[in-house]
Motif scaffolding. Structure first.
Motif, PDB file in Angstrom:
ATOM      1  N   GLU A   1       0.835  -1.213   0.000  1.00  0.00           N
ATOM      2  CA  GLU A   1       0.000   0.000   0.000  1.00  0.00           C
ATOM      3  C   GLU A   1       0.862   1.253   0.000  1.00  0.00           C
ATOM      4  O   GLU A   1       0.553   2.239  -0.653  1.00  0.00           O
ATOM      5  CB  GLU A   1      -0.924  -0.002   1.228  1.00  0.00           C
ATOM      6  CG  GLU A   1      -2.066  -0.998   1.150  1.00  0.00           C
ATOM      7  CD  GLU A   1      -3.142  -0.612   0.147  1.00  0.00           C
ATOM      8  OE1 GLU A   1      -3.030   0.462  -0.486  1.00  0.00           O
ATOM      9  OE2 GLU A   1      -4.102  -1.374  -0.009  1.00  0.00           O
TER      10      GLU A   1
ATOM     11  N   ALA B   1       2.621   1.603  -3.554  1.00  0.00           N
ATOM     12  CA  ALA B   1       1.791   1.580  -4.773  1.00  0.00           C
ATOM     13  C   ALA B   1       1.912   2.912  -5.491  1.00  0.00           C
ATOM     14  O   ALA B   1       2.039   3.958  -4.848  1.00  0.00           O
ATOM     15  CB  ALA B   1       0.337   1.292  -4.417  1.00  0.00           C
ATOM     16  N   PRO B   2       1.884   2.909  -6.790  1.00  0.00           N
ATOM     17  CA  PRO B   2       2.034   4.180  -7.520  1.00  0.00           C
ATOM     18  C   PRO B   2       0.836   5.082  -7.277  1.00  0.00           C
ATOM     19  O   PRO B   2      -0.304   4.642  -7.278  1.00  0.00           O
ATOM     20  CB  PRO B   2       2.096   3.741  -8.986  1.00  0.00           C
ATOM     21  CG  PRO B   2       1.423   2.426  -9.012  1.00  0.00           C
ATOM     22  CD  PRO B   2       1.661   1.782  -7.698  1.00  0.00           C
ATOM     23  N   ARG B   3       1.132   6.339  -7.032  1.00  0.00           N
ATOM     24  CA  ARG B   3       0.054   7.321  -6.834  1.00  0.00           C
ATOM     25  C   ARG B   3       0.093   8.284  -7.988  1.00  0.00           C
ATOM     26  O   ARG B   3       1.126   8.457  -8.629  1.00  0.00           O
ATOM     27  CB  ARG B   3       0.269   8.118  -5.530  1.00  0.00           C
ATOM     28  CG  ARG B   3       0.453   7.265  -4.302  1.00  0.00           C
ATOM     29  CD  ARG B   3      -0.809   6.610  -3.844  1.00  0.00           C
ATOM     30  NE  ARG B   3      -0.510   5.552  -2.882  1.00  0.00           N
ATOM     31  CZ  ARG B   3      -1.320   4.533  -2.629  1.00  0.00           C
ATOM     32  NH1 ARG B   3      -2.467   4.430  -3.231  1.00  0.00           N
ATOM     33  NH2 ARG B   3      -0.997   3.621  -1.740  1.00  0.00           N
ATOM     34  N   GLN B   4      -0.987   8.954  -8.195  1.00  0.00           N
ATOM     35  CA  GLN B   4      -1.024   9.932  -9.265  1.00  0.00           C
ATOM     36  C   GLN B   4      -0.237  11.143  -8.831  1.00  0.00           C
ATOM     37  O   GLN B   4      -0.476  11.691  -7.755  1.00  0.00           O
ATOM     38  CB  GLN B   4      -2.471  10.326  -9.547  1.00  0.00           C
ATOM     39  CG  GLN B   4      -2.630  11.142 -10.789  1.00  0.00           C
ATOM     40  CD  GLN B   4      -4.041  11.024 -11.348  1.00  0.00           C
ATOM     41  OE1 GLN B   4      -4.970  10.729 -10.616  1.00  0.00           O
ATOM     42  NE2 GLN B   4      -4.189  11.244 -12.622  1.00  0.00           N
TER      43      GLN B   4
ATOM     44  N   GLN C   1      -3.883   3.412 -17.710  1.00  0.00           N
ATOM     45  CA  GLN C   1      -3.275   3.898 -16.457  1.00  0.00           C
ATOM     46  C   GLN C   1      -3.996   3.284 -15.276  1.00  0.00           C
ATOM     47  O   GLN C   1      -5.216   3.299 -15.216  1.00  0.00           O
ATOM     48  CB  GLN C   1      -3.400   5.416 -16.370  1.00  0.00           C
ATOM     49  CG  GLN C   1      -2.447   6.152 -17.266  1.00  0.00           C
ATOM     50  CD  GLN C   1      -2.551   7.641 -17.021  1.00  0.00           C
ATOM     51  OE1 GLN C   1      -3.461   8.128 -16.360  1.00  0.00           O
ATOM     52  NE2 GLN C   1      -1.617   8.380 -17.567  1.00  0.00           N
TER      53      GLN C   1
ATOM     54  N   VAL D   1      -4.316   3.553 -11.184  1.00  0.00           N
ATOM     55  CA  VAL D   1      -3.979   4.458 -10.082  1.00  0.00           C
ATOM     56  C   VAL D   1      -4.805   4.094  -8.853  1.00  0.00           C
ATOM     57  O   VAL D   1      -6.033   4.185  -8.889  1.00  0.00           O
ATOM     58  CB  VAL D   1      -4.272   5.926 -10.450  1.00  0.00           C
ATOM     59  CG1 VAL D   1      -3.973   6.840  -9.258  1.00  0.00           C
ATOM     60  CG2 VAL D   1      -3.460   6.363 -11.652  1.00  0.00           C
ATOM     61  N   PRO D   2      -4.158   3.656  -7.773  1.00  0.00           N
ATOM     62  CA  PRO D   2      -4.923   3.530  -6.528  1.00  0.00           C
ATOM     63  C   PRO D   2      -5.079   4.917  -5.914  1.00  0.00           C
ATOM     64  O   PRO D   2      -4.091   5.647  -5.763  1.00  0.00           O
ATOM     65  CB  PRO D   2      -4.036   2.640  -5.654  1.00  0.00           C
ATOM     66  CG  PRO D   2      -2.679   2.696  -6.252  1.00  0.00           C
ATOM     67  CD  PRO D   2      -2.784   3.203  -7.642  1.00  0.00           C
TER      68      PRO D   2
ATOM     69  N   GLU E   1      -5.743   6.265  -2.893  1.00  0.00           N
ATOM     70  CA  GLU E   1      -5.000   6.583  -1.670  1.00  0.00           C
ATOM     71  C   GLU E   1      -4.625   5.270  -1.000  1.00  0.00           C
ATOM     72  O   GLU E   1      -5.169   4.227  -1.330  1.00  0.00           O
ATOM     73  CB  GLU E   1      -5.852   7.452  -0.717  1.00  0.00           C
ATOM     74  CG  GLU E   1      -7.032   6.755  -0.084  1.00  0.00           C
ATOM     75  CD  GLU E   1      -8.305   6.893  -0.889  1.00  0.00           C
ATOM     76  OE1 GLU E   1      -8.368   7.739  -1.781  1.00  0.00           O
ATOM     77  OE2 GLU E   1      -9.232   6.118  -0.643  1.00  0.00           O
TER      78      GLU E   1
ATOM     79  N   ARG F   1      -8.356   2.841  -9.667  1.00  0.00           N
ATOM     80  CA  ARG F   1      -8.918   3.582 -10.791  1.00  0.00           C
ATOM     81  C   ARG F   1      -8.136   3.227 -12.039  1.00  0.00           C
ATOM     82  O   ARG F   1      -6.914   3.340 -12.061  1.00  0.00           O
ATOM     83  CB  ARG F   1      -8.806   5.078 -10.496  1.00  0.00           C
ATOM     84  CG  ARG F   1      -9.426   5.997 -11.510  1.00  0.00           C
ATOM     85  CD  ARG F   1      -9.345   7.427 -10.997  1.00  0.00           C
ATOM     86  NE  ARG F   1      -9.925   8.371 -11.908  1.00  0.00           N
ATOM     87  CZ  ARG F   1      -9.291   8.927 -12.932  1.00  0.00           C
ATOM     88  NH1 ARG F   1      -8.023   8.627 -13.150  1.00  0.00           N
ATOM     89  NH2 ARG F   1      -9.893   9.779 -13.732  1.00  0.00           N
TER      90      ARG F   1
ATOM     91  N   TYR G   1      -4.676  -2.559  -5.260  1.00  0.00           N
ATOM     92  CA  TYR G   1      -3.913  -2.352  -6.498  1.00  0.00           C
ATOM     93  C   TYR G   1      -3.215  -3.640  -6.913  1.00  0.00           C
ATOM     94  O   TYR G   1      -3.323  -4.091  -8.055  1.00  0.00           O
ATOM     95  CB  TYR G   1      -2.905  -1.227  -6.270  1.00  0.00           C
ATOM     96  CG  TYR G   1      -1.923  -1.026  -7.387  1.00  0.00           C
ATOM     97  CD1 TYR G   1      -0.587  -1.378  -7.245  1.00  0.00           C
ATOM     98  CD2 TYR G   1      -2.333  -0.472  -8.601  1.00  0.00           C
ATOM     99  CE1 TYR G   1       0.314  -1.189  -8.274  1.00  0.00           C
ATOM    100  CE2 TYR G   1      -1.439  -0.291  -9.638  1.00  0.00           C
ATOM    101  CZ  TYR G   1      -0.106  -0.644  -9.461  1.00  0.00           C
ATOM    102  OH  TYR G   1       0.785  -0.470 -10.484  1.00  0.00           O
TER     103      TYR G   1
END
Lengths: 138, 841
Positions: free
Chosen positions: A92, A95-98, B187, B189-190, B192, B199, B370
Motif C-alpha cells: 500500500e 503503490a504508484p500514486r497519481q 493507467q 492508479v490507486p 490513496e 482507478r 492495487y
C-alpha cells in the motif's frame, strides 16, 4: 460430492500463558509478544531521540507498545497472518500514486535585481546610435 | 502503468515469459451444466481433481473472463443465414437486435496458465505431461492460440473496460516493446493508501474509459455438497447482471509437503495442549484436539497414495467494476461527483458478491487493492498470501468455472432468454440441425393446457415466415389461424378451415400426389407403383379407422375390406366411395358382411366430415384447398371433434373417429406441400394434437415417415405439439430437440425427462411443475412462458419466451371473458347422437 475444507489444520493459534506454573493474567499470542517487543524498542528509540529519559517515559513506552500491539493484533487473524499484514502494508505504501499536476512556469521579472546606474548610462549611449525613422515602412 | 512495472516480458505462442517464470497457457472449453445428473457432476469434479493432482509442484493461474459477442455480429450472421426473407425483413431485424442488446450473448472463457519448472533445454517432457494432464476428463483444455492470449492480455490490462473489438493481427512472438503497446494506453492508479478501489483509465477503440475496480477475495468456506446442495460454486457469479473477472491461483502440494505441514500442525497443537494442561493445569480449547485429529487424518489419506487424495493451497479473487459516466466537456465538480459515484457503485457490487455467496462462502474486500487487481494480468505474481485456502484438490475442482448456460445457436432468430443461473439471449435456427448437423429435425413441444404450446409454435412459425421459409401448420382447434392476420406476413399467408372445404378435400387417394420424374430419374416407374400401393394402404387404414373398434377388429371385416380395396386402382382419381361400392359387391362368404360394412360407411359418408373423405360424385374438385402460392398456410379444423388425449382409441365414438381420421388425412395434406417443393428449400410443418394422429391406424407410420425421411431429405423442420407425449415411443431417435412447458402429471414428467435425456431421481422432477409459475393472487396475465429447452446439441436450459405485441394480439389463446363473436356452428349435438345410433345399429 461432499467438498470439505481444511483451513483449520494449516495454522495453530499459539498462545503463551506464562512460565510453567505461573499463569499470566492475560492471554496473548506469541506473535503479540514479538510485536510488543518491536514496538517497545521503537517507542524507547523515539523517546531517546526526543530527549525523554527516566521512569515515566519508560512506563509510557510500555503502555504505548501494549496499545499498539493490541491495535496491530486486531488485524492479525487466521486469514491475514503477520507476515502478510506487513507485506500488504508495504504494497500500500509503495503503490504508484497519481503525481500532482505541476504548476506552469511563472516568471516574476520584478524580482530581478537591476544595477540601475550602469544601465541608464548604457541606455543613453545606445539611444544615441539608434535612428528612428519618421514613418514605418511596411 | 509504466513499462518497467509490468512483469511480462514476452509472449511466445501459447506461453508468457517473465523474469521469474515461464508459463504455458490453455483454454478450457465451456461446459453446459443445467440438468446434469449428480453422478455426471461427481465424475467431472473427480476428473478435474485428478487433473490438478498431476500438476503437483506447479503454480497454476486460472483466469475466468467473458468474450463479448456483439449483437451486430449475430444480426449479420442471421441475415446471411436468411437468403430469401419477406419484405420488411430489415425492420424486423432491427427490432430483434434491440431486444437482444438488453441481454448478453457473451461467452465465458476460462484460461489456465501452468508454470514451467524444468530448464529451457529440457522442457519437452514437462510440456507433454502438462498438456496430457490438462487434456484429461474434467478439464479438457487445449493450448491457447496467440490471439486468444492477446485477448486475455487486453482484457486484463484494461480491466473493466469494454473488450477491444478490433485487435491487430496476431503475431507468434511478442517482445517487451509489443507488450508495452498493451499498457501505453492504460493507467492504473490507486486513489490513496488502503483505498477501496483502483482507478483504471483505458483508451480503447479511440475512446477513453474510466472505471473503478474493486477486488474481493474468497475467505472461509463451509463444507458443501456439489451438486446435491448447490451447483458448482463459481457458477453463482453468472447470476449477476454485470460482468465480473475472476483470478484463481492453485498450488497442488507434493505429498511430503503436506505431510510436513500436518506434522508441524500436530507438533504445535500438541505443544499448546501440553502448555495448557500440564504447564498451567487449564482446559485446552477443543479445537486443538480437533486439529490434531484432522491433521493425522490428512496425513494418513495423503500417504495412502490415492491420486484423488491430494491437497493444495489456493486463492480466489473476483473483480467487479463500475464505469465513470462523464459527459463531454463536463465541469471538474461533475467529474469528481461521477468518480465518487463509480467508486461507490464498485464497492456496492463487491458487497453484492459477498451477499450472493453467503452463508457458505465469505468474500472479503481487503486491502492491497492495487496488487490484487494486477494479479489478473498474466505474468503478475500473487498479490499476497492472505485468505489462503487449504483443502483437497476436489474442493477446488468443485468450482467448475467453465460451467455456463449454453443453449441454442448464434445464427438463428432470437427466441427468448435463459432464466436459470444467468440471463443470456437464446437464438435458434430451425434448419441448422439438418443443413449443418446433417441429422433429423423434429421438435417436440409438450406441456399441460396453458403451458403456451400454441404461442410457441406460433412464434417459431412467425419468425420462419419472416425469413421466407415455407410453413404449413395443422391446427385442429384453430388457435393459430390468427397468425395469418399479422400485418407484415398477411399478404403471404392464408388460413383455411378444412371443415368448410370442398368435398373430397381429404380423399386419401387424392392426398398422395403423383411423384415427379425429376425427383426420381432412376426408378420413376417403381416409385409410381409404390405410390399407388400407398394410396391403397392409406384408404384401407382410413376406412378401417372409421369403423367401431369391435367391427374393425373382426377378421371378416379385414378380409372384406382388403378384397374391396384390392379391386380399386390406386390412382389419384379413385375415391373411398369406389371401395364402398366394391364392398357392396363382395362375393362368397364375405358378401353379407361386406354389405353390412358398406351400409355403415354410406351413413358416415353423408356426415359433414365424412363428405371431406367420401366425395359425393365423381365431379369432386380436383383443386387442393387454398392451392395458391403462399409462404404460410394454416389448416384449421374448427368444428372437428377429437377425443381427449387420455382416452384410448377403443373408447372413441363415431364423431371422434371421424375427427381423428380427418386430422390424420389433413397431416398427409400438409406433407404434400413439402414433396411438391424443391428438396433443398427450407420448409416447416407444425402439427398440433399429435396424440390423435398417433391413435389412428396409419398415424404412427405417418409420424415415422415424417420424422425419419422428411426432415432430412426434404429439409423440413417438424414441430409436434401436444399435451401428452407418450406417442414419441418409436420416433424418439428422430427427435433432435424439445420444448417442455409446465407439466404436473407424474407420467408427463417422466415422459418429458425421457425425451430430454434428463436422469430421473436427481431432483429435476420438481422443475417442470414450477415453470411459468405466478404469484398467488396475481391479477395480470404472465406475459411469457418458461420452457425446458433441449437444443439437440448438448445444451439444455430453462428458458423464457416472450411474445411481441403483434404475436400476442393474434396468438394469446387465454380467455378474457369478453365474447367478440359467436363461434362458427359445428354439427349439432343431437344430430351427432342420431347419427351415432344409425351407425351403431
Amino acid at each position: 460430492m461432499r467438498l470439505t475444507n481444511d483451513d483449520d489444520t494449516s495454522t495453530v493459534d499459539n498462545k503463551f500463558l506464562g512460565p510453567a506454573g505461573y499463569t499470566l493474567p492475560w492471554e496473548a499470542r506469541f506473535v503479540s509478544y514479538a510485536i510488543w517487543a518491536g514496538l517497545f524498542v521503537l517507542a524507547i528509540w523515539f523517546e531517546r531521540m526526543a530527549g525523554f529519559r527516566g521512569f515515566f517515559p519508560s512506563v509510557f513506552a510500555i503502555i504505548a507498545a501494549v496499545g499498539g500491539t493490541m491495535w496491530i493484533g486486531s488485524f492479525i487473524t487466521f486469514e491475514v497472518p503477520m507476515r502478510t499484514l506487513a507485506a500488504v502494508f508495504w504494497h500500500e505504501v509503495t503503490a504508484p500514486r497519481q503525481r500532482p499536476v505541476e504548476p506552469p512556469a511563472t516568471f516574476t521579472p520584478a524580482t530581478v535585481k537591476i544595477d540601475a546606474p550602469r544601465l541608464r548610462d548604457r541606455a543613453r549611449q545606445v539611444a544615441r546610435w539608434i535612428v528612428t525613422p519618421a514613418y514605418v515602412e511596411d | 502503468m509504466s513499462k518497467t512495472d509490468l512483469s511480462l516480458q514476452r509472449i511466445d505462442g501459447p506461453a508468457t515469459v517473465t523474469k521469474d517464470e515461464d508459463r504455458l497457457w490453455f483454454v478450457v472449453p465451456p461446459l453446459h451444466g443445467a440438468f446434469r445428473s449428480v453422478a455426471a457432476i461427481d465424475e467431472f469434479i473427480k476428473g478435474a481433481g485428478l487433473g490438478w493432482s498431476k500438476l503437483v509442484g506447479h503454480d497454476i493461474k486460472i483466469r475466468v473472463t467473458s468474450h463479448p459477442y456483439p449483437t451486430e455480429k449475430w444480426a449479420r450472421a442471421l441475415d446471411a443465414n436468411t437468403p430469401n426473407p419477406l419484405p420488411g425483413w430489415g425492420e424486423f431485424l432491427k427490432a430483434e437486435q434491440r431486444k437482444v442488446m438488453r441481454l448478453t450473448l457473451a461467452d465465458k472463457v476460462v484460461y489456465v496458465g501452468v508454470d514451467l519448472l524444468a530448464p529451457a533445454r529440457k522442457r519437452a517432457t514437462e510440456i507433454r505431461e502438462i498438456s496430457d494432464a490438462m487434456a484429461g476428463y474434467g478439464l479438457g483444455a487445449r493450448p491457447v492460440t496467440s490471439s486468444e492470449l492477446e485477448w486475455l492480455l487486453h482484457r486484463s490490462v484494461a480491466l473493466g473496460a469494454p473488450a477491444p473489438l478490433t485487435l491487430p493481427p496476431p503475431m507468434e512472438e511478442w517482445d517487451t516493446g509489443d507488450v508495452a503497446s498493451f499498457t501505453d494506453r492504460v493507467q492504473w492508479v490507486p486513489p490513496e493508501p488502503y483505498g477501496r478501489t483502483t482507478r483504471i483509465t483505458a483508451d480503447v477503440n479511440d475512446r477513453l474509459y474510466v472505471q473503478h475496480v474493486c477486488v474481493v477475495t474468497l475467505g472461509r468456506i463451509g463444507n458443501i455438497a456439489v451438486p446435491e446442495q448447490m451447483g458448482p460454486w463459481m457458477q453463482r457469479l453468472d447470476r449477476l447482471p454485470w460482468p465480473t473477472e475472476v483470478s484463481m491461483t492453485l498450488r497442488p502440494l507434493p505429498m511430503d509437503e503436506v505431510v510436513k505441514r500436518m506434522r508441524g500442525t500436530r507438533d504445535r497443537a500438541e505443544a499448546q495442549l501440553d502448555h495448557y494442561e500440564n504447564d498451567h493445569k487449564q482446559t485446552a480449547p477443543k479445537e486443538l484436539r480437533r486439529k490434531i485429529k484432522r491433521a493425522l487424518h490428512i496425513q494418513d489419506r495423503v500417504q495412502e497414495g490415492d491420486q484423488l487424495e491430494r491437497w493444495g493451497d489456493w486463492w480466489v479473487r473476483v473483480a467487479v467494476f463500475a464505469r465513470v459516466d462523464l459527459e463531454p466537456g463536463c465541469s471538474d465538480d461533475d467529474r469528481r461527483r461521477a468518480e465518487a459515484e463509480a467508486e461507490e457503485t464498485a464497492v456496492e457490487r463487491a458487497a453484492a458478491v459477498t451477499t450472493m455467496f453467503a452463508p457458505q462462502f465469505t468474500f472479503e474486500r481487503g486491502a492491497d487493492q492495487y496488487r490484487s487487481a494486477r494479479e489478473f494480468i498474466p505474468g503478475e505474481p500473487l498479490a499476497n498470501e492472505a485468505h489462503r485456502r487449504f483443502s483437497r484438490l476436489t474442493t477446488f475442482a468443485g468450482a467448475i468455472p467453465q460451467m455456463t448456460s449454453m443453449v441454442g445457436d448464434r445464427i438463428g432468430p432470437h427466441l427468448g432468454e435463459t432464466c436459470g443461473e444467468s440471463q443470456r439471449a437464446v437464438c435458434w435456427d430451425t434448419h441448422r440441425a439438418m443443413e449443418i448437423g446433417e441429422g433429423a429435425g423434429t421438435t417436440v413441444i409438450g406441456g399441460k393446457p396453458g403451458a403456451g404450446k400454441s404461442v410457441l409454435v406460433g412464434k417459431i412459425t412467425h419468425q420462419a415466415t419472416r425469413r421466407g421459409i415455407r410453413c404449413v401448420l395443422l391446427d385442429p382447434v384453430d388457435r393459430l389461424g390468427g397468425l395469418a392476420r399479422i400485418e407484415a406476413i398477411a399478404p403471404y399467408s392464408e388460413s383455411v378451415n378444412l371443415m368448410h372445404a370442398q368435398p373430397g378435400a381429404l380423399n386419401p387417394y387424392w392426398l398422395l400426389s403423383e411423384p415427379l420424374e425429376t425427383h426420381h430419374p432412376d426408378n420413376y416407374t417403381d416409385v409410381v407403383e409404390m405410390t399407388r400401393a400407398e394410396r391403397s394402404i392409406l384408404a384401407y387404414d382410413t376406412i378401417l379407422g372409421l369403423l367401431p373398434a369391435k367391427l374393425a377388429a373382426d377378421k371378416a371385416t379385414e378380409r372384406a375390406l382388403e378384397a374391396a380395396v384390392g379391386k380399386v386402382p390406386g390412382l389419384r382419381t379413385s375415391s373411398p366411395l369406389d371401395v364402398v361400392e366394391a364392398l357392396e359387391h363382395s362375393e362368397g362368404s364375405l358378401a353379407e358382411h361386406g354389405a353390412d360394412v358398406a351400409s355403415r360407411l354410406r351413413r358416415i359418408a353423408v356426415m359433414p366430415q365424412g363428405r371431406l373423405i367420401f366425395p359425393r360424385s365423381r365431379d369432386w374438385a380436383a383443386e387442393r384447398p387454398g392451392d395458391v402460392e403462399k409462404i404460410l398456410r394454416i389448416y384449421t379444423m374448427r368444428g372437428n371433434t377429437l377425443p381427449p388425449a387420455s382416452m384410448k382409441p377403443e373408447g372413441w365414438n363415431m364423431s371422434q373417429r371421424l375427427g381423428v381420421a380427418a386430422l390424420a388425412l389433413a397431416s398427409y395434406l400438409t406433407m404434400q406441400h413439402v414433396v411438391s417443393r424443391d428438396p433443398h428449400e427450407r420448409k416447416l410443418i407444425g402439427i398440433d394434437e399429435v396424440h390423435a394422429i398417433a391413435g389412428f391406424p396409419a398415424g404412427m407410420s405417418l409420424l415415422t415417415q415424417l420424422t425419419r425421411e422428411f426432415t432430412r431429405h426434404w429439409n423440413v423442420r417438424i414441430l409436434l405439439s401436444d399435451q401428452v407425449i407418450d406417442w414419441i415411443t418409436g420416433i424418439e431417435e428422430f427427435i433432435d430437440c424439445s420444448f417442455i412447458g409446465t407439466t404436473t402429471s407424474e407420467q408427463g414428467i417422466k415422459d418429458a425427462m425421457r425425451i430430454q435425456g434428463i436422469e430421473p431421481g436427481a431432483g429435476f422432477e420438481k422443475v417442470y411443475p414450477l415453470l411459468s409459475s405466478r404469484a398467488r393472487g396475481a391479477s395480470e396475465q404472465l406475459g411469457y412462458r418458461e420452457w425446458v429447452f433441449n437444443d439437440g446439441e448438448g445444451g439444455i436450459e430453462k428458458i423464457r419466451v416472450r411474445w411481441s405485441p403483434e404475436e400476442a394480439a393474434v396468438l394469446n389463446t387465454t380467455a378474457t371473458g369478453r365474447v367478440a363473436s359467436p363461434p362458427p356452428p359445428s354439427v349439432p349435438a343431437d344430430e351427432i347422437d342420431e347419427l351415432e345410433e344409425l351407425v351403431s345399429a
